[in-house]
Design a protein around this motif. Structure first.
Motif, PDB file in Angstrom:
ATOM      1  N   LYS A  65      13.609  42.603  65.132  1.00 45.89           N
ATOM      2  CA  LYS A  65      14.348  41.350  65.009  1.00 45.89           C
ATOM      3  C   LYS A  65      13.477  40.168  65.434  1.00 45.89           C
ATOM      4  O   LYS A  65      12.759  40.224  66.421  1.00 45.89           O
ATOM      5  N   GLU A  66      13.590  39.070  64.689  1.00 47.53           N
ATOM      6  CA  GLU A  66      12.882  37.856  65.022  1.00 47.53           C
ATOM      7  C   GLU A  66      13.870  36.767  65.399  1.00 47.53           C
ATOM      8  O   GLU A  66      15.011  36.759  64.966  1.00 47.53           O
ATOM      9  N   GLY A  67      13.418  35.818  66.217  1.00 42.81           N
ATOM     10  CA  GLY A  67      14.274  34.701  66.597  1.00 42.81           C
ATOM     11  C   GLY A  67      15.071  34.992  67.853  1.00 42.81           C
ATOM     12  O   GLY A  67      14.923  36.031  68.498  1.00 42.81           O
ATOM     13  N   GLU A  68      15.931  34.041  68.202  1.00 47.42           N
ATOM     14  CA  GLU A  68      16.710  34.154  69.428  1.00 47.42           C
ATOM     15  C   GLU A  68      17.873  35.120  69.260  1.00 47.42           C
ATOM     16  O   GLU A  68      18.322  35.404  68.159  1.00 47.42           O
ATOM     17  N   ASN A  69      18.371  35.616  70.387  1.00 47.42           N
ATOM     18  CA  ASN A  69      19.501  36.529  70.371  1.00 47.42           C
ATOM     19  C   ASN A  69      20.777  35.793  69.967  1.00 47.42           C
ATOM     20  O   ASN A  69      20.953  34.609  70.266  1.00 47.42           O
ATOM     21  N   LEU A  70      21.646  36.525  69.301  1.00 48.61           N
ATOM     22  CA  LEU A  70      22.949  35.991  68.929  1.00 48.61           C
ATOM     23  C   LEU A  70      23.996  36.419  69.950  1.00 48.61           C
ATOM     24  O   LEU A  70      23.905  37.503  70.518  1.00 48.61           O
ATOM     25  N   ALA A  71      24.964  35.558  70.189  1.00 50.20           N
ATOM     26  CA  ALA A  71      26.070  35.877  71.074  1.00 50.20           C
ATOM     27  C   ALA A  71      27.350  35.396  70.411  1.00 50.20           C
ATOM     28  O   ALA A  71      27.312  34.726  69.380  1.00 50.20           O
ATOM     29  N   ALA A  72      28.478  35.751  70.978  1.00 51.52           N
ATOM     30  CA  ALA A  72      29.752  35.385  70.358  1.00 51.52           C
ATOM     31  C   ALA A  72      30.773  35.011  71.409  1.00 51.52           C
ATOM     32  O   ALA A  72      30.764  35.553  72.515  1.00 51.52           O
ATOM     33  N   ARG A  73      31.644  34.085  71.062  1.00 52.97           N
ATOM     34  CA  ARG A  73      32.848  33.809  71.840  1.00 52.97           C
ATOM     35  C   ARG A  73      34.024  34.088  70.913  1.00 52.97           C
ATOM     36  O   ARG A  73      34.043  33.662  69.759  1.00 52.97           O
ATOM     37  N   ILE A  74      35.017  34.781  71.448  1.00 54.44           N
ATOM     38  CA  ILE A  74      36.138  35.205  70.615  1.00 54.44           C
ATOM     39  C   ILE A  74      37.441  34.762  71.257  1.00 54.44           C
ATOM     40  O   ILE A  74      37.645  34.978  72.452  1.00 54.44           O
ATOM     41  N   GLY A  75      38.312  34.149  70.471  1.00 53.97           N
ATOM     42  CA  GLY A  75      39.641  33.791  70.935  1.00 53.97           C
ATOM     43  C   GLY A  75      40.694  34.396  70.034  1.00 53.97           C
ATOM     44  O   GLY A  75      40.585  34.324  68.806  1.00 53.97           O
ATOM     45  N   ILE A  76      41.702  35.014  70.620  1.00 50.38           N
ATOM     46  CA  ILE A  76      42.770  35.657  69.848  1.00 50.38           C
ATOM     47  C   ILE A  76      44.111  35.191  70.399  1.00 50.38           C
ATOM     48  O   ILE A  76      44.338  35.219  71.608  1.00 50.38           O
ATOM     49  N   ALA A  77      44.980  34.750  69.509  1.00 50.71           N
ATOM     50  CA  ALA A  77      46.326  34.326  69.904  1.00 50.71           C
ATOM     51  C   ALA A  77      47.343  34.965  68.977  1.00 50.71           C
ATOM     52  O   ALA A  77      47.044  35.278  67.829  1.00 50.71           O
ATOM     53  N   THR A  78      48.547  35.146  69.465  1.00 50.92           N
ATOM     54  CA  THR A  78      49.621  35.768  68.703  1.00 50.92           C
ATOM     55  C   THR A  78      50.856  34.885  68.756  1.00 50.92           C
ATOM     56  O   THR A  78      51.213  34.389  69.827  1.00 50.92           O
ATOM     57  N   GLY A  79      51.507  34.706  67.604  1.00 53.69           N
ATOM     58  CA  GLY A  79      52.712  33.891  67.573  1.00 53.69           C
ATOM     59  C   GLY A  79      53.152  33.636  66.152  1.00 53.69           C
ATOM     60  O   GLY A  79      52.480  34.017  65.190  1.00 53.69           O
ATOM     61  N   PRO A  80      54.304  32.987  65.972  1.00 54.96           N
ATOM     62  CA  PRO A  80      54.818  32.727  64.623  1.00 54.96           C
ATOM     63  C   PRO A  80      54.046  31.627  63.923  1.00 54.96           C
ATOM     64  O   PRO A  80      53.696  30.608  64.526  1.00 54.96           O
ATOM     65  N   VAL A  81      53.728  31.858  62.653  1.00 51.89           N
ATOM     66  CA  VAL A  81      53.127  30.841  61.795  1.00 51.89           C
ATOM     67  C   VAL A  81      53.786  30.930  60.427  1.00 51.89           C
ATOM     68  O   VAL A  81      54.490  31.899  60.126  1.00 51.89           O
ATOM     69  N   VAL A  82      53.566  29.935  59.613  1.00 52.63           N
ATOM     70  CA  VAL A  82      54.079  29.919  58.248  1.00 52.63           C
ATOM     71  C   VAL A  82      52.892  29.879  57.304  1.00 52.63           C
ATOM     72  O   VAL A  82      52.009  29.025  57.443  1.00 52.63           O
ATOM     73  N   VAL A  83      52.832  30.808  56.389  1.00 49.50           N
ATOM     74  CA  VAL A  83      51.778  30.849  55.385  1.00 49.50           C
ATOM     75  C   VAL A  83      52.289  30.183  54.123  1.00 49.50           C
ATOM     76  O   VAL A  83      53.296  30.608  53.552  1.00 49.50           O
ATOM     77  N   GLY A  84      51.590  29.133  53.685  1.00 43.78           N
ATOM     78  CA  GLY A  84      52.037  28.373  52.532  1.00 43.78           C
ATOM     79  C   GLY A  84      51.232  28.674  51.291  1.00 43.78           C
ATOM     80  O   GLY A  84      50.654  29.764  51.142  1.00 43.78           O
ATOM     81  N   ASP A  85      51.155  27.699  50.400  1.00 39.98           N
ATOM     82  CA  ASP A  85      50.456  27.871  49.128  1.00 39.98           C
ATOM     83  C   ASP A  85      48.950  27.902  49.333  1.00 39.98           C
ATOM     84  O   ASP A  85      48.414  27.456  50.355  1.00 39.98           O
ATOM     85  N   ILE A  86      48.259  28.417  48.330  1.00 46.42           N
ATOM     86  CA  ILE A  86      46.798  28.433  48.358  1.00 46.42           C
ATOM     87  C   ILE A  86      46.286  27.018  48.162  1.00 46.42           C
ATOM     88  O   ILE A  86      46.736  26.280  47.276  1.00 46.42           O
ATOM     89  N   ILE A  87      45.331  26.615  49.004  1.00 48.97           N
ATOM     90  CA  ILE A  87      44.729  25.295  48.898  1.00 48.97           C
ATOM     91  C   ILE A  87      43.232  25.449  48.697  1.00 48.97           C
ATOM     92  O   ILE A  87      42.646  26.481  48.988  1.00 48.97           O
ATOM     93  N   GLY A  88      42.592  24.396  48.179  1.00 47.99           N
ATOM     94  CA  GLY A  88      41.157  24.420  47.962  1.00 47.99           C
ATOM     95  C   GLY A  88      40.810  24.973  46.591  1.00 47.99           C
ATOM     96  O   GLY A  88      41.668  25.439  45.828  1.00 47.99           O
ATOM     97  N   ASP A  89      39.523  24.911  46.265  1.00 45.02           N
ATOM     98  CA  ASP A  89      39.030  25.380  44.978  1.00 45.02           C
ATOM     99  C   ASP A  89      37.873  26.347  45.183  1.00 45.02           C
ATOM    100  O   ASP A  89      37.125  26.259  46.162  1.00 45.02           O
TER     101      ASP A  89
END
Length: 488
Positions: A65-89
């Motif tokens: 491997k070349e270059g700097e090490n990769l790291a991650a921050r992870i956030g997970i939340a649970t709760g009610p949401v509403v999924v609507g129409d598809i947006i974007g192209d």
């Protein structure tokens, strides 16, 4: 570097059947439970997050491997949401998700240190028994009008059973299953006499298969016997002998920080309980457990197919050896998730069982069809739904002596709303009795029923999405990750 990071994230999310909603810059948003729902979305999200960290750690350890090490921050939340129409192209298309859950996940991700998974209290409560957590205290999150308690996921716990992990010390009363329980006891008595038995317990998810199994274990707890517990996993249906490997590691007492030689010593001690011949089975089982046994035992100089066959025979002989010393109860949970090699092992065990004092008790869902059904030593139990009277007794038992008004009890168990069927959401209400109702807020506010806090709350007639959110970001040194599991 960005592409490699995105490939790792996508692979881990897909492995647990999540949905990558979008990549934006060095971040990623994913849902679990939408567009496909499972009963364990929160657990899937946390597993995916931990696996992403493992994937990045493996990438960093690559010599080329070349270059700097990769790291991650992870956030997970649970709760009610509403999924609507598809947006974007084009490639930027996504389903519009409305609700505070994505925002909470993103803010939790910002609170995390590199290579940490931070979850909300709702997420932690839904997967409380499967992972180890550290309380990070209340956090003031931008855009959220109340403090949010954050929990750091320290690692995965191994309880040996999904039921034990989900229930902990709180076990729902066993009601309405007297005939089934009596049948299990009779089959155990036959096994004690030397005529081994196989009992298959089938039923829908959450109907009480594991609770029935737990009831037998309670009844024979004071009797002299050996108990072997195997848990099949929906995440390892392609991993050969996964439940067997997991059980061997637990039985041998392998700790994560044990040296390989220490693990081999413990494996030999385990095998010494069932056989006087140690070297040959240790060589094969060391290979199965991915332990470096070549220096101690030599090479396994056979073809892969021969090695598999010999390993299965060693496992069968180990069970026979245990049965020579005292009766054995073998419990296989969720056999519908068993890998093909595990099923091949069970074929051999079922064939040998009539001659040894062993009872094999296996649970599965109705769509699984075991190959050995119809054999003389095999019995089947099909669990049906509880009648309203037993449902009332179950609810009152779970409520811990809380007196419920008739209208509240009716909201929980009324057949008119098909309350005995499992809702398509993360987790199971009433510890084994999935439930629904039309006024969850009213019930929670007035009565504070204990199962409401599990986020498997009683469903209204129309609800959109209940879920968790998973986020990821990336820079040369840091990949903050926030991921959102959702459920329909």
């Amino acid at each position: 570097m960005i592409l490699t990071y995105q490939e790792i994230c996508t692979r881990c999310v897909a492995r647990y059947e999540g949905y990558v909603a979008r990549f934006f810059g060095d971040g990623m948003l994913a849902y679990f439970g939408y567009p496909r729902a499972h009963e364990d979305e929160t657990q899937r999200a946390i597993h995916a997050g931990l696996e992403i960290l493992d994937g990045l750690a493996s990438l960093n350890s690559d010599e080329g491997k070349e270059g700097e090490n990769l790291a991650a921050r992870i956030g997970i939340a649970t709760g009610p949401v509403v999924v609507g129409d598809i947006i974007g192209d084009g490639a930027s298309q996504e389903s519009a998700v409305i609700g505070e859950t994505p925002n909470i996940a993103a803010r939790l991700q910002a609170c995390a240190e590199p290579n940490q998974v931070i979850v909300s209290a709702a997420t932690k409560n839904l997967a409380a028994g499967e992972f180890d957590y550290r309380d990070m205290g209340e956090q003031s999150l931008k855009g959220v009008d109340r403090p949010v308690t954050a929990w750091l996921v320290v690692g995965e716990l191994d309880h040996g059973s999904r039921f034990d992990a989900a229930r902990g010390q709180q076990i729902a009363p066993l009601v309405g299953r007297d005939e089934e329980q009596d049948m299990l006891v009779r089959r155990w008595q036959r096994a004690l006499s030397g005529s081994g038995q196989v009992v298959m317990v089938s039923g829908e998810a959450g109907i009480g298969k594991s609770r029935l199994t737990h009831g037998l274990r309670d009844q024979i707890r004071d009797q002299r016997h050996i108990e072997l517990n195997y848990q099949c996993s929906p995440f390892h249906v392609s991993s050969a002998l996964y439940p067997v490997i997991n059980q061997l590691e637990r039985a041998a007492g392998h700790a994560p920080d044990d040296a390989p030689e220490t693990k081999l010593d413990k494996l030999e001690q385990l095998l010494g309980q069932s056989t006087d011949e140690i070297e040959f089975p240790s060589r094969l089982l060391a290979e199965l457990l991915s332990l470096p046994g070549k220096r101690r035992y030599g090479e396994v100089d056979v073809s892969p197919i021969q090695q598999k066959d010999q390993t299965l025979q060693v496992l069968v002989r180990q069970l026979e050896g245990l049965g020579e010393s005292q009766p054995v109860l073998v419990v296989f949970e969720d056999l519908h998730w068993a890998d093909p090699t595990t099923l091949e092992l069970l074929d051999l065990i079922v064939e040998q069982i009539p001659r040894i004092p062993v009872m094999l008790l296996a649970t599965h869902r109705p769509d699984f069809r075991p190959a050995w059904t119809g054999e003389a030593q095999v019995s089947s139990i099909s669990l049906s739904k509880l009648d309203p009277g037993n449902c009332s007794a179950l609810v009152e038992g779970v409520a811990g002596g809380l007196s419920l008004p008739p209208e509240v009890l009716d909201e929980i168990i009324s057949p008119r709303r098909d309350l005995l069927r499992k809702p398509s959401c993360t987790g199971t209400g009433l510890q084994g009795l999935p439930v629904r109702a039309r006024r969850p807020k009213r019930l929670t506010t007035i009565w504070g029923l204990p199962w409401m806090d599990s986020n498997s709350y009683l469903r209204p007639t129309r609800i959109d999405i209940c879920g968790s959110i998973f986020w990821v970001k990336e820079s040369r040194r840091l990949l903050p990750l926030a991921v959102t599991p959702a459920r329909k």
